[in-house]
Write an enzyme that holds these catalytic residues in place. Structure first.
Site: not given
Ligand SMILES: [Zn+2]
Ligand SMILES: *[C@@H]1O[C@H](CO)[C@@H](O)[C@H](O)[C@H]1NC(C)=O
Ligand SMILES: *[C@@H]1O[C@H](CO)[C@@H](O)[C@H](O)[C@H]1NC(C)=O
Ligand SMILES: *[C@@H]1O[C@H](CO)[C@@H](O)[C@H](O)[C@H]1NC(C)=O
Ligand SMILES: *[C@@H]1O[C@H](CO)[C@@H](O)[C@H](O)[C@H]1NC(C)=O
Length: 522
Positions: A140, A222-223, A116, A114, A86
């Site tokens: 993030h 956000t996941t 995005h 991590h 992801h």
């Molecule tokens: Zn994130």
């Protein structure tokens, strides 16, 4: 008995958790973002993240003072990196890194960071957007309220503190250094934890971004499971890194467009630290913003109050014939491989060309100009939306081909009186007969009933892209070879309009979702 049943229970637990955890995606599966609510009902909640930060609506909060970052400067705390399918996640040493201050009510223990990202140079992938601007990437940094377990933290409305840093792509810049080292660990192999051997600190990655300029709101993960437990901090200034390093994330991992679309704020407030620069001066055409047309001259650095402003109404009876306005020379206007991408800027639909390929000269210009982009202006509710008018007649649309003097940089060109040259073409649908009835012929040699028609296939291809760019700043690379020469057989005479089938004008509805003006089918 006991050990084996414990094993069985753990195994099942892990299985169930794994199945639920991998059951979502960003694109290409049943549980894409609009269906995350089926994976976890929390994803349909009222304080979901990410959001668009509208800087004209944020409230300054004097309590949002300096953060204290513990061990962000340590080159020994970034333990490992994993592509989990992801995202790419970097795990930190346990209980070494902490965040406090910055208006947070507690000390938070930092676990991981991590990323995005989007797809190519042209498809940015940050999760938060600032005034609808999406940056290429977002980092993030995730911390739990000190002393809480993960289970306790996700159940606490302020159990998690997330720091969001935008990553911006620059043309040049260091490809070695900390980001070069970090991206050297990227891999397409999933769920393999690789130890980081380089000496990289979190501070090395953040660089000189101001940590006193940030936005604050209460949101969610956000996941999935989208737990509403996150105090968000989104820093205003981006980390600028070389675009080739940004490209590595999608190219090497094979993962693309890893961002959740903006969620609605549902009336809650976004706060800004006292250090945040004044609201960006968003401009618009109609009355939905402060800097509407009547106030453009108030924008800082604006030239909108100047003495040679465009557009104008061209009064043909006052136009003077100038023999210096000789024929244009168009270079590569018939090349099908010059459009780089098409994008919705929030102000217009714009087609950006590959640099230094398509050129125009002659026409009394005195220099060679290379084409940067072309874009469109249109109206709303059956009003005419061309910018220029000819003897007070306006057309439904106007296309602007924007060019820059080849011998100047863009910065130089905008400061030079003839630095830019713009070619304007009027556009009208073929089904209206207005050009034959209302266009007043005024002594010039053009025959308004004989308007040229454009290459319909090219217009069709072009308008097919509109639904893909409903969201501002989404760009689709143009792989379908739209002919640059959408201008068809138009000659350079000012009074000709282009005729395109009205069903293609209708596809402009697609753009209305972005809050732009558009007009109904004619
Ligand atoms: Zn994130
Ligand atoms: C906050 O940080 C800024 C920049 O690092 C610094 O100039 C300022 O003195 C700090 N303020 C306080 C109160 O520590
Ligand atoms: C973290 O910071 C503390 C002091 O605040 C220091 O003693 C410790 O060595 C640091 N840990 C690492 C891994 O750098
Ligand atoms: C982002 O990068 C571009 C150059 O690639 C630069 O022009 C722009 O100013 C940068 N944005 C910010 C906010 O630093
Ligand atoms: C990291 O720093 C240590 C000293 O703190 C040094 O011995 C080691 O060689 C460095 N590693 C790399 C990859 O530079």
């Amino acid at each position: 008995m006991f050990p084996s049943s414990l094993l069985l229970w753990l195994g099942l637990g892990a299985l169930v958790k794994c199945a639920a955890g991998s059951d979502w995606c960003y694109t290409g599966c049943a549980h894409s973002p609009s269906h995350w609510g089926d994976v976890s009902s929390l994803c349909g909640g009222q304080r979901q993240s990410p959001i668009d930060i509208d800087t004209s609506k944020v409230h300054a909060d004097p309590k949002l003072l300096n953060f204290t970052f513990k061990n962000f400067s340590s080159q020994k705390v970034i333990k490992s990196i994993t592509n989990n399918g992801h995202t790419v996640k970097c795990s930190l040493e346990d209980n070494e890194v902490e965040v406090s201050g910055g208006g947070l009510d507690a000390t938070y223990s930092t676990l991981q960071f991590h990323f995005h990202w989007g797809e190519t140079d042209h498809h940015p992938g940050s999760e938060h957007t600032i005034d609808q601007h999406r940056y290429p990437m977002e980092m993030h940094i995730v911390s739990l309220k000190k002393g809480l377990t993960v289970e306790q933290a996700v159940a606490d409305p302020t159990g998690i503190a997330a720091l969001g840093f935008f990553l911006n792509a620059t043309e040049d810049g260091d490809v070695s250094g900390p980001w070069g080292e970090l991206t050297s660990y990227l891999t397409s192999k999933t769920n393999i934890e690789t130890a980081i051997n380089h000496n990289i600190s979190i501070d090395d990655l953040i660089g000189n971004v101001s940590r006193t300029k940030y936005f604050r709101y209460n949101g969610s993960l956000t996941t999935p499971d989208c737990n509403e437990a996150v105090v968000w901090t989104v820093f205003q200034e981006p980390i600028n890194i070389n675009k080739n390093l940004i490209a590595r994330f999608s190219a090497i991992t094979g993962l693309t467009n890893l961002y959740r679309p903006a969620q609605t704020l549902n009336g809650s407030q976004v706060f800004a630290s006292p250090g945040v620069s004044p609201p960006s001066e968003a401009w618009c055409y109609d009355d939905h913003c402060k800097y509407n047309q009547a106030n453009w001259q108030l924008l800082s650095l604006s030239n909108c109050g100047g003495e040679r402003q465009s557009p104008i109404n061209i009064e043909t009876k006052n136009a003077v014939v100038n023999k210096a306005l000789d024929a244009f020379t168009f270079t590569k206007f018939d090349d099908k491989h010059t459009i780089n991408y098409i994008t919705n800027t929030g102000h217009a639909v714009k087609c950006v060309l590959i640099e230094n390929k398509v050129e125009v000269s002659g026409g009394g210009l005195g220099h060679v100009y290379s084409i940067l982009q072309f874009h469109f202006h249109w109206g709303s509710n059956d009003s005419m939306g061309s910018e220029h008018a000819v003897d007070s007649k306006r057309y439904p649309m106007e296309m602007h081909i924007v060019t820059k003097r080849k011998d100047l940089t863009l910065d130089e060109a905008v400061k030079t009186p003839n630095g830019l040259a713009v070619l304007g073409f009027f556009i009208e649908p073929t089904l209206t007969k207005s050009s034959s009835s209302s266009s007043s012929s005024t002594g010039h040699e053009t025959n308004p009933t004989q308007s040229p028609t454009a290459n319909m296939e090219s217009w069709k291809k072009l308008s097919n892209y509109l639904s893909a760019i409903k969201d501002i700043d989404n760009a689709v690379p143009d792989s379908d070879e739209i002919q640059q020469r959408v201008s068809g057989s138009a000659d350079s005479s000012q009074q000709d309009s282009l005729q395109i089938p009205s069903q293609h004008l209708c596809t402009r509805h697609a753009v209305s979702a972005a809050g732009m003006s558009f007009h109904h089918c004619i």
